[in-house]
Design an enzyme around this catalytic site. Structure first.
Site, PDB file in Angstrom:
ATOM      1  N   ASN A  90      29.938  38.341  43.415  1.00 18.60           N
ATOM      2  CA  ASN A  90      30.425  37.392  42.399  1.00 18.60           C
ATOM      3  C   ASN A  90      30.794  36.025  42.978  1.00 18.60           C
ATOM      4  OD1 ASN A  90      30.539  39.166  39.940  1.00 18.60           O
ATOM      5  ND2 ASN A  90      31.811  40.369  41.344  1.00 18.60           N
ATOM      6  N   SER A 115      40.421  28.175  46.603  1.00 15.25           N
ATOM      7  CA  SER A 115      41.730  28.807  46.423  1.00 15.25           C
ATOM      8  C   SER A 115      42.651  28.568  47.613  1.00 15.25           C
ATOM      9  CB  SER A 115      41.534  30.320  46.252  1.00 15.25           C
ATOM     10  OG  SER A 115      42.768  31.002  46.362  1.00 15.25           O
ATOM     11  N   TYR A 152      38.838  37.815  49.923  1.00 19.50           N
ATOM     12  CA  TYR A 152      38.705  36.858  48.814  1.00 19.50           C
ATOM     13  C   TYR A 152      38.763  35.427  49.368  1.00 19.50           C
ATOM     14  CZ  TYR A 152      40.566  33.968  44.975  1.00 19.50           C
ATOM     15  OH  TYR A 152      40.806  32.963  44.084  1.00 19.50           O
ATOM     16  N   LYS A 156      36.042  32.195  49.410  1.00 14.53           N
ATOM     17  CA  LYS A 156      36.299  30.823  48.956  1.00 14.53           C
ATOM     18  C   LYS A 156      35.949  29.821  50.058  1.00 14.53           C
ATOM     19  CE  LYS A 156      37.403  31.698  44.813  1.00 14.53           C
ATOM     20  NZ  LYS A 156      36.586  31.178  43.704  1.00 14.53           N
TER      21      LYS A 156
HETATM   22  N1  LIG Z   1      44.211  31.453  38.302  1.00 13.16           N
HETATM   23  C1  LIG Z   1      44.584  30.920  39.474  1.00 13.16           C
HETATM   24  O1  LIG Z   1      45.794  30.657  39.692  1.00 13.16           O
HETATM   25  C2  LIG Z   1      43.567  30.630  40.526  1.00 13.16           C
HETATM   26  C3  LIG Z   1      42.208  30.759  40.318  1.00 13.16           C
HETATM   27  N2  LIG Z   1      41.319  30.427  41.309  1.00 13.16           N
HETATM   28  C4  LIG Z   1      39.885  30.537  41.086  1.00 13.16           C
HETATM   29  O2  LIG Z   1      39.549  29.953  39.841  1.00 13.16           O
HETATM   30  C5  LIG Z   1      38.470  30.670  39.239  1.00 13.16           C
HETATM   31  C6  LIG Z   1      38.892  31.128  37.850  1.00 13.16           C
HETATM   32  O3  LIG Z   1      40.016  31.972  37.996  1.00 13.16           O
HETATM   33  P1  LIG Z   1      40.733  32.601  36.718  1.00 13.16           P
HETATM   34  O4  LIG Z   1      40.410  31.795  35.523  1.00 13.16           O
HETATM   35  O5  LIG Z   1      42.135  32.809  37.090  1.00 13.16           O
HETATM   36  O6  LIG Z   1      40.026  34.003  36.647  1.00 13.16           O
HETATM   37  P2  LIG Z   1      39.713  34.870  35.334  1.00 13.16           P
HETATM   38  O7  LIG Z   1      39.406  36.237  35.820  1.00 13.16           O
HETATM   39  O8  LIG Z   1      40.768  34.663  34.310  1.00 13.16           O
HETATM   40  O9  LIG Z   1      38.382  34.177  34.810  1.00 13.16           O
HETATM   41  C7  LIG Z   1      37.152  34.303  35.461  1.00 13.16           C
HETATM   42  C8  LIG Z   1      36.075  34.254  34.409  1.00 13.16           C
HETATM   43  O10 LIG Z   1      34.817  34.315  35.086  1.00 13.16           O
HETATM   44  C9  LIG Z   1      34.005  35.284  34.469  1.00 13.16           C
HETATM   45  N3  LIG Z   1      33.170  35.883  35.504  1.00 13.16           N
HETATM   46  C10 LIG Z   1      33.583  36.591  36.585  1.00 13.16           C
HETATM   47  N4  LIG Z   1      32.526  36.972  37.318  1.00 13.16           N
HETATM   48  C11 LIG Z   1      31.438  36.499  36.699  1.00 13.16           C
HETATM   49  C12 LIG Z   1      30.044  36.563  36.977  1.00 13.16           C
HETATM   50  N5  LIG Z   1      29.572  37.235  38.035  1.00 13.16           N
HETATM   51  N6  LIG Z   1      29.198  35.936  36.135  1.00 13.16           N
HETATM   52  C13 LIG Z   1      29.660  35.271  35.037  1.00 13.16           C
HETATM   53  N7  LIG Z   1      30.958  35.191  34.712  1.00 13.16           N
HETATM   54  C14 LIG Z   1      31.839  35.790  35.545  1.00 13.16           C
HETATM   55  C15 LIG Z   1      34.945  36.282  33.841  1.00 13.16           C
HETATM   56  O11 LIG Z   1      34.345  36.954  32.748  1.00 13.16           O
HETATM   57  C16 LIG Z   1      36.138  35.429  33.450  1.00 13.16           C
HETATM   58  O12 LIG Z   1      36.030  34.961  32.118  1.00 13.16           O
HETATM   59  C17 LIG Z   1      38.138  31.820  40.180  1.00 13.16           C
HETATM   60  O13 LIG Z   1      37.034  31.457  40.977  1.00 13.16           O
HETATM   61  C18 LIG Z   1      39.380  31.960  41.021  1.00 13.16           C
HETATM   62  O14 LIG Z   1      39.075  32.487  42.307  1.00 13.16           O
HETATM   63  C19 LIG Z   1      41.737  29.968  42.530  1.00 13.16           C
HETATM   64  C20 LIG Z   1      43.058  29.864  42.802  1.00 13.16           C
HETATM   65  C21 LIG Z   1      44.095  30.173  41.846  1.00 13.16           C
HETATM   66  O1  LIG Z   2      43.425  32.445  44.264  1.00 15.65           O
HETATM   67  C1  LIG Z   2      44.335  32.896  43.588  1.00 15.65           C
HETATM   68  O2  LIG Z   2      45.609  32.531  43.888  1.00 15.65           O
HETATM   69  C2  LIG Z   2      46.671  32.703  42.940  1.00 15.65           C
HETATM   70  C3  LIG Z   2      47.997  32.593  43.703  1.00 15.65           C
HETATM   71  O3  LIG Z   2      48.027  33.585  44.710  1.00 15.65           O
HETATM   72  P1  LIG Z   2      49.232  34.636  44.815  1.00 15.65           P
HETATM   73  O4  LIG Z   2      48.850  35.472  46.003  1.00 15.65           O
HETATM   74  O5  LIG Z   2      50.466  33.813  45.080  1.00 15.65           O
HETATM   75  O6  LIG Z   2      49.317  35.384  43.531  1.00 15.65           O
HETATM   76  C4  LIG Z   2      46.523  34.040  42.229  1.00 15.65           C
HETATM   77  O7  LIG Z   2      47.559  34.221  41.278  1.00 15.65           O
HETATM   78  C5  LIG Z   2      45.148  34.058  41.550  1.00 15.65           C
HETATM   79  O8  LIG Z   2      44.952  35.264  40.837  1.00 15.65           O
HETATM   80  C6  LIG Z   2      44.090  33.952  42.601  1.00 15.65           C
HETATM   81  O9  LIG Z   2      42.816  33.818  41.983  1.00 15.65           O
END
Ligand SMILES: NC(=O)C1=CN([C@@H]2O[C@H](COP(=O)(O)OP(=O)(O)OC[C@H]3O[C@@H](n4cnc5c(N)ncnc54)[C@H](O)[C@@H]3O)[C@@H](O)[C@H]2O)C=CC1
Ligand SMILES: O=C1O[C@H](COP(=O)(O)O)[C@@H](O)[C@H](O)[C@H]1O
Length: 299
Positions: A90, A115, A152, A156
């Site tokens: 992914n 990330s 993970y 990234k």
């Molecule tokens: N939420 C956070 O605080 C953080 C998020 N990120 C990064 O930001 C991005 C988004 O994270 P979130 O929105 O929190 O995750 P999430 O899990 O809420 O959303 C990810 C979305 O991507 C879709 N998805 C996953 N794998 C897929 C694939 N192979 N093909 C098509 N769609 C796919 C899922 O269906 C989902 O809607 C990720 O890459 C994550 O690593 C990085 C650091 C912090």
């Molecule tokens: O990359 C990500 O980081 C956030 C923050 O990390 P945490 O270890 O403090 O929880 C995480 O919440 C998020 O799911 C992840 O995609």
């Protein structure tokens, strides 16, 4: 910039924060492997601009990419406990497919959701928990080498290297945003690390808006709000992108309550969640079980 913007992972937490903030400002192509309910789609995005596809499916991604000017690439496994087979598929293979299709389609700007976990290894026993506190002046600024603390994070860091390659070899402008911890309405509760790397929803939307507007070559920036507690510098995001965050986790108590009643976060600018009505958070990806130790409250 009038060409459509492709947003992968549009149905997730980050995707919805972006669409809630700037959903009316661009012509979107929304791609997610889960169908998006109407409540997650801004008004004006037609069925033809919604793609239910896996990012490892190169032909589906190429179809979604045709005519696109910019990409925000979020889709992937967001769990810090994600196993190798999932991050390979992914996060690494998927990112390669999306970047390759973007470069081939002549996309101008590409924003990659990296990330904090790409550099989690800097949080050594000697540095923590002081690192998370206001009076500590240790800063990572994006020029340091990646230092992942889990697989993970390795995925990234690999995405950042893929971005470097596609910038150098294809001339695509690439910005890698090392996102901190996105939560809605308030910083993570009773979690020092999370408060040091909080990214509010409105700052998230603003930051990715800048990624779509600014002129840059290849950048690595930190995606956090203007938190007093911090160990990531946001100077490069300010300089290269014109990022000007509104929120600060110091405007909330450790338990996540706004300190000034009625003013919300950001010193009287209204509540931190000031996005559009009509879009909801929805669950995170049902295909990935939640990280056991990740607070989900408010995400
Ligand atoms: N939420 C956070 O605080 C953080 C998020 N990120 C990064 O930001 C991005 C988004 O994270 P979130 O929105 O929190 O995750 P999430 O899990 O809420 O959303 C990810 C979305 O991507 C879709 N998805 C996953 N794998 C897929 C694939 N192979 N093909 C098509 N769609 C796919 C899922 O269906 C989902 O809607 C990720 O890459 C994550 O690593 C990085 C650091 C912090
Ligand atoms: O990359 C990500 O980081 C956030 C923050 O990390 P945490 O270890 O403090 O929880 C995480 O919440 C998020 O799911 C992840 O995609």
């Amino acid at each position: 910039m009038d060409e459509p913007v492709l947003l992968t992972g549009a149905g997730g937490r980050v995707g919805q924060a972006i669409l809630r903030g700037i959903g009316d400002d661009y012509e979107w192509r929304l791609l997610d492997r889960e169908p998006l309910p109407a409540a997650k789609v801004p008004t004006g995005v037609t069925d033809a601009d919604r793609y239910v596809a896996d990012i490892t499916d190169a032909s589906a991604v190429r179809e979604a990419m045709a005519g696109v000017g910019s990409v925000i690439h979020l889709a992937g496994d967001p769990r810090k406990t994600a196993p190798w087979d999932s991050v390979i598929r992914n996060n690494i293979d998927g990112t390669q497919v999306v970047m390759r299709a973007a470069a081939d389609a002549g996309v101008e700007r590409f924003a990659f959701a990296s990330s904090n976990h790409a550099v989690g290894g800097y949080e050594t026993e000697e540095r923590t928990p002081d690192l998370y506190r206001t009076d500590d002046d240790y800063r990572l600024d994006g020029t340091e080498l990646p230092r992942p603390g889990n697989l993970y994070g390795v995925s990234k860091a690999t995405g950042e290297a893929l971005g470097r390659f596609y910038h150098d070899e294809f001339g695509m402008s690439v910005v890698c945003v090392r996102i901190g911890n996105l939560t809605k309405d308030h910083p993570p509760r009773e979690y020092e690390r999370g408060q040091a790397m909080w990214l509010s929803h409105r700052d998230c939307a603003h930051l990715f808006d800048r990624c779509l507007q600014a002129d840059y070559g290849y950048e690595i920036v930190y995606g956090i709000s203007n938190n007093d507690r911090r160990y990531y510098s946001i100077e490069r995001a300010r300089e290269a992108l014109g990022y000007d965050p509104a929120d600060n986790s110091a405007d909330y108590t450790f338990e996540g309550e706004p300190k000034t009643e009625g003013s919300g976060a950001g010193g009287g600018d209204g509540p931190a969640d000031d996005g559009e009505a009509g879009l909801d958070d929805g669950p995170a990806d049902p295909n990935f079980p939640t990280d056991p130790d990740t607070p989900t409250d408010g995400a």
